[in-house]
Write a protein that holds these residues in place. Structure first.
Motif, short mmCIF file in Angstrom:
data_model
loop_
_atom_site.label_atom_id
_atom_site.label_comp_id
_atom_site.label_asym_id
_atom_site.label_seq_id
_atom_site.Cartn_x
_atom_site.Cartn_y
_atom_site.Cartn_z
N ARG A 215 -43.04 -19.84 39.45
CA ARG A 215 -43.90 -20.71 40.33
C ARG A 215 -42.90 -21.64 41.06
NH1 ARG A 215 -48.11 -19.05 42.98
NH2 ARG A 215 -48.67 -21.34 43.04
N SER A 216 -41.54 -21.58 40.34
CA SER A 216 -40.63 -22.46 41.01
C SER A 216 -39.99 -22.51 42.09
CB SER A 216 -39.30 -22.81 40.00
OG SER A 216 -38.59 -21.59 40.12
N GLY A 217 -40.21 -21.32 42.65
CA GLY A 217 -39.64 -20.78 44.26
C GLY A 217 -38.26 -20.24 44.17
N ARG A 218 -37.67 -20.21 42.83
CA ARG A 218 -36.45 -19.72 42.71
C ARG A 218 -36.60 -18.20 42.65
NH1 ARG A 218 -31.89 -22.84 40.84
NH2 ARG A 218 -30.88 -21.02 40.07
N ARG A 219 -35.37 -17.40 42.76
CA ARG A 219 -35.45 -15.90 42.35
C ARG A 219 -35.54 -15.66 40.99
NH1 ARG A 219 -30.35 -11.68 43.82
NH2 ARG A 219 -31.32 -10.19 42.58
N CYS A 220 -36.50 -15.30 40.34
CA CYS A 220 -36.57 -15.45 38.79
C CYS A 220 -37.27 -13.99 38.49
CB CYS A 220 -37.46 -16.57 38.32
SG CYS A 220 -37.72 -16.56 36.60
N GLU A 221 -36.70 -13.44 37.22
CA GLU A 221 -37.64 -12.30 36.56
C GLU A 221 -37.75 -12.63 35.28
OE1 GLU A 221 -38.33 -9.51 37.91
OE2 GLU A 221 -37.55 -9.46 39.97
N THR A 222 -38.80 -12.10 34.76
CA THR A 222 -39.33 -12.53 33.23
C THR A 222 -39.61 -11.08 32.82
OG1 THR A 222 -40.31 -14.55 34.01
CG2 THR A 222 -40.91 -13.85 32.01
N PHE A 223 -39.29 -11.00 31.47
CA PHE A 223 -39.35 -9.72 30.65
C PHE A 223 -39.88 -10.44 29.16
CE2 PHE A 223 -36.55 -8.37 33.75
CZ PHE A 223 -36.68 -7.19 34.14
N CYS A 224 -40.59 -9.85 28.49
CA CYS A 224 -41.13 -10.00 27.30
C CYS A 224 -40.80 -8.83 26.37
CB CYS A 224 -42.54 -10.14 27.13
SG CYS A 224 -43.38 -11.70 27.92
N PHE A 225 -40.65 -9.12 25.15
CA PHE A 225 -39.91 -7.83 24.33
C PHE A 225 -40.65 -8.29 22.93
CE2 PHE A 225 -36.43 -10.58 24.15
CZ PHE A 225 -36.00 -10.81 22.60
N ALA A 226 -40.73 -7.10 22.12
CA ALA A 226 -40.90 -7.02 20.45
C ALA A 226 -40.27 -6.05 20.22
CB ALA A 226 -42.48 -7.27 20.24
N THR A 227 -41.15 -4.90 20.19
CA THR A 227 -40.18 -3.57 19.84
C THR A 227 -39.85 -2.91 21.03
OG1 THR A 227 -42.60 -2.35 19.76
CG2 THR A 227 -41.58 -3.35 17.86
N ARG A 228 -40.37 -3.30 22.01
CA ARG A 228 -40.06 -2.76 23.46
C ARG A 228 -40.04 -3.78 24.82
NH1 ARG A 228 -44.88 1.30 25.47
NH2 ARG A 228 -46.52 -0.42 25.58
N LEU A 229 -39.48 -3.47 25.68
CA LEU A 229 -39.21 -4.30 26.79
C LEU A 229 -40.37 -4.14 27.90
CD1 LEU A 229 -37.12 -6.34 28.17
CD2 LEU A 229 -36.23 -4.55 29.59
N THR A 230 -41.26 -5.29 28.29
CA THR A 230 -42.04 -5.25 29.39
C THR A 230 -41.66 -6.42 30.42
OG1 THR A 230 -43.64 -4.60 27.78
CG2 THR A 230 -44.69 -5.37 29.89
N ARG A 231 -41.70 -5.73 31.70
CA ARG A 231 -41.58 -6.67 32.76
C ARG A 231 -42.82 -7.23 33.02
NH1 ARG A 231 -39.09 -4.99 38.73
NH2 ARG A 231 -38.54 -6.97 39.56
N THR A 232 -42.73 -8.86 33.13
CA THR A 232 -44.06 -9.36 33.39
C THR A 232 -44.01 -10.57 34.41
OG1 THR A 232 -43.30 -11.06 31.69
CG2 THR A 232 -44.57 -9.57 30.91
#
Length: 356
Positions: A215-232
């Motif tokens: 929500r900052s207005g910057r170009r940003c990507e967020t991923f979560c992971f434990a045993t595998r990667l998920t784009r959130t």
């Protein structure tokens, strides 16, 4: 006895449950007003800062009565103040700003200041809202990078092409020199958030960080992971933080699972990193480094990441412990390819990291 700040934030939650909405900004104003007015005027501090309509006064009085007193009578507009443990260091937050015993005035720390050194693992949802506001401002202040393009600038370098073109339009008279300066563009930000079981105390705070970045207005990507990667990234762009985190959590099927950092990092680089997402970006990995997979794989993927990214930051909340040493095999394998290694366990730690 509970700290005064915790008492005030708990009352704000009580008020929201009663049907009077209030956000992080209103809560911060409430705490500041309560400090400046003193314990005897907590009722009025809340009424001035938390209400937006006169129709909310009955709801406010009822909530105040439930939380602070047994009842509020019509002939007593200001109910008794909340209990304050004056021997507790945090009690200063509710004392009047009229001065100390020597008569000199002193400015009290803000509500935000009271939270700066509190571990993310110990904060509640209301406190996280305040932290999120500050995180959004911090992310916006991250340094930008210089691009190959330029724009007119009064104190930049001489722009020979534009100067010559302007001279031709005036019959060859170059009476005005045109200068230029480089265009600046914020570097992309990539967050890789560990939501495995060992990071459970910090998982919600990490998602607040992801939401603040989205929500900052910057170009940003967020991923979560434990045993595998998920784009959130998509889910965290929702306006309301609670809804955004709930949506993102639904997408992460391995939440609270094991930790396979190397495999998750490889998936990120294979699917997104070399496609441009990591190139020239600031990549922040939030994890305790307790890898259950192959540490050699993690080291190899960190080396790939370092070649692509502008800066690789690893935030490990365990580093906040005085006796911590990065002896875990995963953390030891990743450190040689990390530009910055910090705890990131509190707002103060993140401020020290982001503010030049």
């Amino acid at each position: 006895m509970a700290e005064p700040f915790a008492q005030l934030t708990a009352f704000a939650r009580e008020l929201r449950e009663a049907g009077v909405p209030s956000g992080a900004a209103e809560l911060q104003d409430f705490v500041t007003a309560a400090r400046l007015l003193g314990p005897a005027d907590v009722y009025w501090a809340g009424r001035m800062t938390l209400l937006t309509d006169a129709d909310q006064i009955p709801l406010y009085d009822a909530a105040f009565a439930r939380y602070w007193t047994d009842a509020v009578s019509d002939d007593r507009p200001a109910p008794p103040p909340p209990p304050v443990d004056r021997d507790h260091p945090g009690a200063e937050g509710l004392r009047s700003a009229r001065g100390n015993e020597r008569g000199s005035e002193a400015l009290e720390p803000s509500a935000l200041e009271l939270l700066r050194h509190k571990s993310f693992g110990d904060v509640d949802d209301t406190e996280l809202e305040i932290i999120a506001e500050r995180l959004r401002a911090l992310i916006q202040e991250l340094p930008a990078r210089r691009t190959l393009r330029s724009r007119p600038g009064g104190h930049g370098e001489l722009d020979l092409r534009r100067t010559a073109a302007r001279a031709l339009r005036h019959g060859g008279d170059s009476h005005e020199l045109v200068r230029r300066r480089p265009r600046m563009r914020p570097r992309p930000l990539v967050l890789l958030l560990d939501v495995s079981g060992s990071m459970a105390p910090y998982a919600r705070a990490l998602m607040i960080l992801g939401h603040a970045a989205a929500r900052s207005g910057r170009r940003c990507e967020t991923f979560c992971f434990a045993t595998r990667l998920t784009r959130t990234t998509g889910g965290l762009r929702e306006r309301d933080a609670t809804d955004a985190i709930a949506r993102a959590a639904e997408e992460v099927f391995d939440w609270d699972g094991g930790t396979r950092i190397g495999e998750s990092l490889k998936a990120f680089l294979d699917l997104h990193g070399h496609g441009g997402m990591a190139r020239g970006a600031v990549v922040v990995i939030c994890s305790d480094g307790l890898e259950v997979g192959d540490p050699a794989l993690l080291g190899a993927q960190m080396a790939r990441l370092q070649r692509l990214a502008s800066r690789v930051i690893w935030l490990n909340p365990l580093k906040a412990q005085a006796n911590y040493e990065p002896l875990a095999q995963g953390m030891a394998a990743a450190l040689p390819y990390t530009d910055t290694f910090s705890s990131g366990h509190s707002l103060a730690a993140l401020e020290a990291l982001m503010v030049p």
